[in-house]
Structures are given as C-alpha cells and as structure tokens.
Write an enzyme that holds these catalytic residues in place. Structure first.
Site, PDB file in Angstrom:
ATOM      1  N   ARG A 179      -7.922 -25.773 -21.817  1.00 57.57           N
ATOM      2  CA  ARG A 179      -7.655 -27.206 -21.765  1.00 57.57           C
ATOM      3  C   ARG A 179      -6.205 -27.553 -21.397  1.00 57.57           C
ATOM      4  NH1 ARG A 179     -11.992 -26.491 -21.121  1.00 57.57           N
ATOM      5  NH2 ARG A 179     -13.820 -27.177 -22.291  1.00 57.57           N
ATOM      6  N   SER A 228     -14.555 -35.559 -26.109  1.00 56.32           N
ATOM      7  CA  SER A 228     -14.238 -34.600 -27.177  1.00 56.32           C
ATOM      8  C   SER A 228     -12.871 -34.913 -27.782  1.00 56.32           C
ATOM      9  CB  SER A 228     -14.246 -33.178 -26.624  1.00 56.32           C
ATOM     10  OG  SER A 228     -15.535 -32.816 -26.203  1.00 56.32           O
ATOM     11  N   GLU A 298      -7.573 -33.029 -28.602  1.00 57.57           N
ATOM     12  CA  GLU A 298      -7.848 -32.875 -27.175  1.00 57.57           C
ATOM     13  C   GLU A 298      -7.627 -34.198 -26.456  1.00 57.57           C
ATOM     14  OE1 GLU A 298     -11.609 -31.720 -24.302  1.00 57.57           O
ATOM     15  OE2 GLU A 298     -11.254 -30.514 -26.090  1.00 57.57           O
TER      16      GLU A 298
END
Length: 307
Positions: A179, A228, A298
């Site tokens: 990520r 998310s 995130e």
C-alpha cells in the site's frame, strides 16, 4: 475558515504562476470525497495538462503547501480544511489508450474504466482494477490492490511530474511495498503504462463480473464510505481484528463501523470528519486493547482540525 488560512495571506491565488487551468479559492472539497464531508481547500487548482502542472510545481510559492487528491475514494478531509494548494487532476489527465499488449492511462482515469478498456481490447490481467474504487494516480501512489493482485504486478512505468521536470520511472524505481510507493519529493503521478496479455473476451468479462459481484456482496459499496479504513497487519486481517474487538456497528454521531464489512467506516448522513476520525481512533484503541495489534490507517487523512 478564512482565519485559519490567514497566515498565507488573502492574495495567495495571485502569487501562483500564470496557469491555464482553473484556480478556485475557499473551494469546498466535501463534494469530491466519497465520505461527503470535510472543509474547503484554501486554493483548489485543476491544471489544464501536464505542462500546466509542471509550471505549478516549479514556480508555486514555497510557503504554500501542496496536496494532491484523486478520486478521493480513500480520503478523509478534516473539518478545518486544507491549507495551501490542493491539486485535482481532471480532464487533461484522463485519457486511456491501448498500447500493443498494454494500456496507457492518465492519472485521473478511473481504475474500473481502465479495466473495462483492457477487457474491450481482449487484454487480460487487469481485471482486478474493476474492484478498486479510485483513479490510476492514487492506485500507483499507494500500490492499490484487490482480489489477489496489486499495481506493482502489472505496472511497466509511471510518468511523474516533479518541480525539476517530468520523470519516467519503472516499477522497480518506484520502490513498491504494501500500500505504498516511493515517489520523488513533490512528485505527482500523471500517466502510467500497464502490461497485459491477450485473453478470451468472455473469460475476461466473467472474471470482472465475479469481482463486481463479490465486492457488492461483501462491501457497503452504495454507502458514503472511504473504502478500507485500516491496512491489514502482517498475517492478519484488519476486519477480523475489528470484529473480535466488538466494533462491528460501533457508532459515533453519524459515523458508524459498517455492519456488512467492519473495516469500512460509514457516514450515515451528517457525520463530520471529526466523527469519522474519532470513531476510527476508538476502533484502533479497542483492537489494541483486545489483541495487542495497533492498526495503521489506510485511509489518507489530510487538512486541519476545526478550530
């Protein structure tokens, strides 16, 4: 709001270089975000094209911070707004073209639209993008992934605008990790090339339909959400830790942990950014107390808290 931004002066827009794109002062950002909440940008700039963006990056006053937003699907703008220049790439950055056995896509092109173009050209390997609710620039910057694949698996190169000029960086040069990527200082992704492979159109369509159906079944895709919320810790699933800590359905004001997928926060209608972020922090605290694992955000949170 104006008082919060007074340090940079009322003539901040006049201090910008002569841009051809749109410049808007005190611009509302909430309508751009999937959460539909948060404060304004001191200056919102929508560059006309790459040359316009390069001019902005090179000649903007260094006292003005610069923040880039994309589709804002995984973004929380705090209620005090964002100081300095907020850049949103739009029409001049949304082209998609088939390039041999690959796809060229501008940073503002939606991930799902890129997947659809590849499918129409009989190119396989990019189906996973139809399950990512964002744009290509953000997907590259955060190494977005879903359904067993990540951007790093399919990216050949990305063009990145920097204050020193335009760079073309390979996937290896972007230093992809879970990520995240390692962009040059002040760099903004403007275009990317993805490799694919010839495939059967019916099989590609079937895989995309399966991804869409799985997403619809498991995620609150029609809600005001930011995707998310927390990264998956090594060897664990964030949603499972949240569920085990008793947070499914937890609510703060009009902010709620989704009952359908508890790694999603929802704006039920009138939630402030502070409600959503406060709920997220409460979830992190409960998970840490229950499991000893501190979840990492995130969702990207930008801007200032309301005075």
């Amino acid at each position: 709001m104006s008082r919060a931004f007074s340090e940079t002066g009322p003539d901040a827009a006049a201090a910008l270089p002569p841009l051809r794109g749109r410049v808007q002062a005190e611009a509302p950002l909430a309508p751009f975000t999937w959460f539909r909440t948060g404060g304004p940008a001191q200056l919102l700039v929508r560059p006309a094209d790459v040359e316009d963006l390069l001019l902005l990056l090179r000649d903007r006053p260094r006292g003005l911070p610069l923040t880039v937003i994309g589709a804002a699907s995984n973004l929380l703008v705090r209620d005090g707004g964002v100081r300095g220049v907020v850049v949103k790439l739009a029409r001049g950055f949304s082209d998609i073209a088939v390039d041999g056995a690959g796809i060229l896509a501008g940073a503002a092109a939606l991930d799902a639209t890129v997947a659809e173009h590849a499918a129409a050209a009989g190119l396989a390997g990019l189906e996973f993008l139809c399950g990512i609710p964002g744009a290509i620039g953000g997907a590259v910057a955060m190494n977005a992934g879903a359904y067993g694949a990540e951007v790093k698996d399919v990216l050949d190169w990305a063009e990145v605008a920097t204050p020193a000029g335009l760079l073309r960086l390979s996937a290896a040069e972007l230093g992809f990790a879970y990520r995240r990527s390692t962009l040059p200082e002040g760099g903004v992704v403007v275009r990317a090339r993805f490799h694919a492979r010839p495939g059967d159109a019916a099989e590609i369509a079937a895989r995309m339909n399966a991804i869409r159906a799985a997403r619809e079944e498991s995620q609150p895709v029609r809600a005001r959400t930011g995707g998310s919320t927390f990264k998956n810790p090594d060897g664990q699933k964030a949603w499972a830790l949240i569920d085990a800590a008793g947070c499914r359905g937890l609510r703060q004001g009009d902010a709620q942990v989704s009952e359908k997928h508890c790694n999603f926060l929802l704006n039920l209608g009138a939630a402030t950014a502070a409600d959503l972020e406060g709920l997220g922090e409460a979830v992190r605290a409960r998970v840490a107390a229950q499991s000893g694992t501190m979840l990492e955000w995130e969702i990207k949170r930008i801007g200032e808290f309301a005075a």
